[in-house]
Structures are given as structure tokens and as C-alpha cells.
Design an enzyme around this catalytic site. Structure first.
Site, short mmCIF file in Angstrom:
data_model
loop_
_atom_site.label_atom_id
_atom_site.label_comp_id
_atom_site.label_asym_id
_atom_site.label_seq_id
_atom_site.Cartn_x
_atom_site.Cartn_y
_atom_site.Cartn_z
N ALA A 138 -6.65 12.32 2.30
CA ALA A 138 -8.01 12.05 2.77
C ALA A 138 -8.99 11.69 1.66
O ALA A 138 -10.19 11.64 1.90
CB ALA A 138 -8.54 13.27 3.53
N SER A 139 -8.49 11.39 0.47
CA SER A 139 -9.39 11.07 -0.63
C SER A 139 -9.72 9.58 -0.73
O SER A 139 -10.54 9.17 -1.56
CB SER A 139 -8.80 11.55 -1.96
OG SER A 139 -7.57 10.90 -2.22
N SER A 140 -9.10 8.77 0.14
CA SER A 140 -9.38 7.33 0.12
C SER A 140 -8.90 6.69 1.41
O SER A 140 -8.22 7.33 2.23
CB SER A 140 -8.69 6.65 -1.08
OG SER A 140 -7.27 6.73 -0.94
N LEU A 188 2.13 15.63 -1.70
CA LEU A 188 3.21 15.58 -0.72
C LEU A 188 4.57 15.28 -1.35
O LEU A 188 5.60 15.51 -0.71
CB LEU A 188 2.90 14.53 0.35
CG LEU A 188 2.12 14.97 1.61
CD1 LEU A 188 2.84 16.07 2.36
CD2 LEU A 188 0.72 15.39 1.27
N THR A 213 7.58 11.58 -0.28
CA THR A 213 6.14 11.66 -0.02
C THR A 213 5.81 11.41 1.45
O THR A 213 5.05 12.17 2.07
CB THR A 213 5.38 10.64 -0.88
OG1 THR A 213 5.71 10.86 -2.26
CG2 THR A 213 3.89 10.76 -0.69
N SER A 222 4.03 3.18 10.57
CA SER A 222 3.69 1.79 10.29
C SER A 222 4.60 0.88 11.11
O SER A 222 5.71 1.28 11.50
CB SER A 222 3.89 1.48 8.81
OG SER A 222 3.87 0.08 8.57
N TYR A 276 19.80 -0.29 -4.92
CA TYR A 276 18.56 -1.06 -5.00
C TYR A 276 18.70 -2.33 -5.84
O TYR A 276 17.73 -3.03 -6.06
CB TYR A 276 17.44 -0.19 -5.58
CG TYR A 276 16.91 0.82 -4.62
CD1 TYR A 276 15.66 0.68 -4.04
CD2 TYR A 276 17.67 1.92 -4.24
CE1 TYR A 276 15.17 1.60 -3.14
CE2 TYR A 276 17.20 2.84 -3.35
CZ TYR A 276 15.95 2.68 -2.80
OH TYR A 276 15.47 3.61 -1.90
#
Length: 326
Positions: free
Chosen positions: A37-39, A89, A136, A170, A192
Site C-alpha cells: 500500500a505504499s504506492s 512478502l 512475493t 492479473s 530460464y
């Protein structure tokens, strides 16, 4: 200007803002936790919930930024009940510390908004040795929900008010790996390199967002089975020009070029989260996926109950450090 404003069954559209979808709703007496909630949309979600009278506890990684958001909200709304607590997180120890601190505070918990997230990061392992995006975006929120669930059950029972758990996913959940969740390759860096790093970092992001939907669906099933008066839903906030894109220069560049034509602003981006968290029309609805403040379709993988159960068991082993979970 937002181009897509056709209203859905809820009466809202992609262009609706968080304030608009919560207009006239009174959340006084409710307590919510909003992670990240900081951005961005997390900060806007916290602001609007507080505007509606909800006591908001912001879970933030950067306490300096968190305090700044808290002060900004209080300046606009002197009556806001808002607090900030440190929460990373990507670290299970941090999640456990946050949850223990919240439980010991004695506060009730009506709404849990699992919003924090990172996107398309280079391959990195978390402090717990888990691929960073999966750690996260999914594992941290899974653990947080698990640790706070008893408090939510007690609150719902004592207040006779439905509890709500909201997982911010998402549309990228539809673009995970072919197998959905790479259970045996979550932390396998070699996987990867057969394609470009950028592509795979996005696939890893899609995997973590698929996990958000699967988690909400399986949690919903368990809560119904348990008879708990708590719902669990997931959502797509929309494409929003926030610092979520900071790790991907290509996407950041595209957003800079066409963002104002195809991306939501932060006020619109937080709308679906606030709608699912607070709107009375969502009461009793659980195990659903929302987009543009309306029920939407997920991918076939996201509706796979066997995959959801397997992910649940797999993640439960991760948070309890089972020998076969690595």
C-alpha cells in the site's frame, strides 16, 4: 483518456474509479489489511477504503514510503483511520512477524487485500530460496492469509459480518507456462535460458498470477466446506502505468508511448479491488474472478480444481519447509 467505458452487469466499466464504485458505501466498523500500500493501486485502495470509514492497516516493505502515504491520506481525510506496518512478502520471517504483530494488536479483520506484487524481475531467489516472483506474489500472500484466517473467522462470527479475501491477480495469469505451474522447476534457473530472459520473466510472472487465482479458488472451496462466513475472490485490476513495470525496460517504454490511450490511471486501477472488497453486490459471491468491477472469465488452467489442490499442498509444504517441496 480511457477508451473503453462500456458498462457491465454491475453498472461499472473499465473507466470507473475506486471512489465511484464505492460511492455511498459505509465501511465504518470494518478493518482491512492492504499489502503493497505504499504506492500505486495499493495506496489508492488504502485511501478509498479509509475514505469509506474502514480502518486500514497498510502492509508495506518501505516504512518511509508507507508513512508518507499515511500522512498524505490523513491530510486529505483527517478522519481516516490508517496505520502502517512493515511487511516484506518475499520473506516468510517478515510475513510471520507482521501477522504475529497484527494478531497481538487485538484488532478484528474483516477484509484482507493481497495486493503487493512484483513483475518481470531478473531470475532471483528470495531469502527463503524461492523464485522471487513466485515467493512475493503467491507464497507470501498464501502464508499471510493462512496466519490471519483464524482472526478473520473470529471477526466474521463475532460481528455477523461477511469477511472478504481479495487476491489481486492479473490477466497475465492466462499466459503462464504451458503446464501452468512448474512445480518441479520453480527454482530451476536453467529453465530460464532456452528462451530469452525477458520472455521467461513474464511467464514466471504469469505463473505467480495464475497461482493467485488458484489460491483464491481453493481457499473459497475450503471456506465453504468449513461453513465460514468469508469469501475469497481474485481479480485483474487492468493495465496500469505504475512502478510494477520498473524491471522491464521494453514494457516501460511501451507504456510511456501509448499508456495514456490504453492504460488505466491509478484511480481506475484500484476500482475493481475496492468493488470486490466493499460493494454489497459482491456479498456471498466467492471463488470468482473479476475485471473492470464485473465477473470475468479466467483461463482453463485457473479453473482446474486438481491444479488448485496440488498448488495448495505444494505451497503448504513450502511454508512448512517440507523436505519434498524444494
Amino acid at each position: 483518456m480511457w477508451l473503453f467505458n462500456r458498462k457491465g452487469a454491475s453498472g461499472f466499466s473499465a473507466s470507473s474509479t475506486a471512489e465511484q464504485v464505492t460511492q455511498g458505501i459505509h465501511g465504518s466498523g470494518l478493518t482491512a489489511i492492504v499489502t503493497g500500500a505504499s504506492s500505486g493501486i495499493g495506496a489508492e485502495t488504502a485511501r478509498v477504503l479509509a475514505l469509506r470509514g474502514v480502518h486500514v492497516v497498510m502492509g508495506v516493505k518501505n516504512m518511509t514510503a508507507g508513512r508518507e502515504v499515511k500522512e498524505a491520506i490523513a491530510k486529505r481525510n483527517p478522519d481516516a483511520k490508517i496505520d502502517a506496518m512493515e511487511l516484506d512478502l518475499s520473506s516468510m520471517a517478515s510475513v510471520r512477524k507482521f501477522a504475529a504483530g497484527f494478531v497481538s494488536s487485538g484488532l478484528p479483520l474483516n477484509i484482507l487485500v493481497n495486493n503487493a506484487g512484483i513483475m518481470a524481475t531478473p531470475f532471483t531467489l528470495s531469502k527463503d530460496g524461492i523464485e522471487l516472483q513466485f515467493a512475493t506474489n503467491h507464497v507470501g500472500h498464501f502464508l499471510l492469509t493462512h496466519l490471519l484466517l483464524e482472526t478473520m473467522k473470529k471477526t466474521a462470527h463475532g460481528s455477523k459480518t461477511e469477511g472478504r479475501i481479495v487476491n489481486v491477480s492479473s490477466r497475465r495469469h492466462k499466459f503462464s507456462y504451458q503446464e501452468g505451474i512448474r512445480f518441479d522447476k520453480i527454482n530451476d534457473q536453467s529453465g530460464y535460458y532456452h528462451l530469452r530472459i525477458q520472455y521467461n520473466s513474464l511467464s514466471a510472472y504469469g505463473q505467480s498470477k495464475l497461482a493467485n487465482v488458484l489460491h483464491a479458488n481453493e481457499l473459497s472451496r475450503c471456506l465453504k466446506e468449513d461453513g465460514a462466513a468469508i469469501t475469497a475472490n481474485s481479480l485483474h485490476p487492468g493495465a496500469i502505468a505504475t512502478n510494477l513495470f520498473r524491471h522491464n525496460s521494453l514494457i516501460r517504454g511501451l507504456v510511456g508511448l501509448v499508456g495514456k490511450y490504453v492504460c488505466k490511471n491509478v484511480e481506475q486501477g484500484a476500482a475493481t479491488t475496492c468493488y470486490v472488497a466493499l460493494h454489497p453486490d459482491v456479498k456471498g459471491k466467492s471463488g470468482l474472478y473479476f475485471s473492470d468491477s464485473n465477473v470475468a472469465q479466467t483461463s482453463l488452467q485457473a479453473n482446474d480444481t486438481e491444479l488448485a489442490r496440488k498448488l495448495w499442498d505444494f505451497t503448504f509444504c513450502l511454508i512448512n519447509n517440507c523436505p519434498h517441496s524444494s
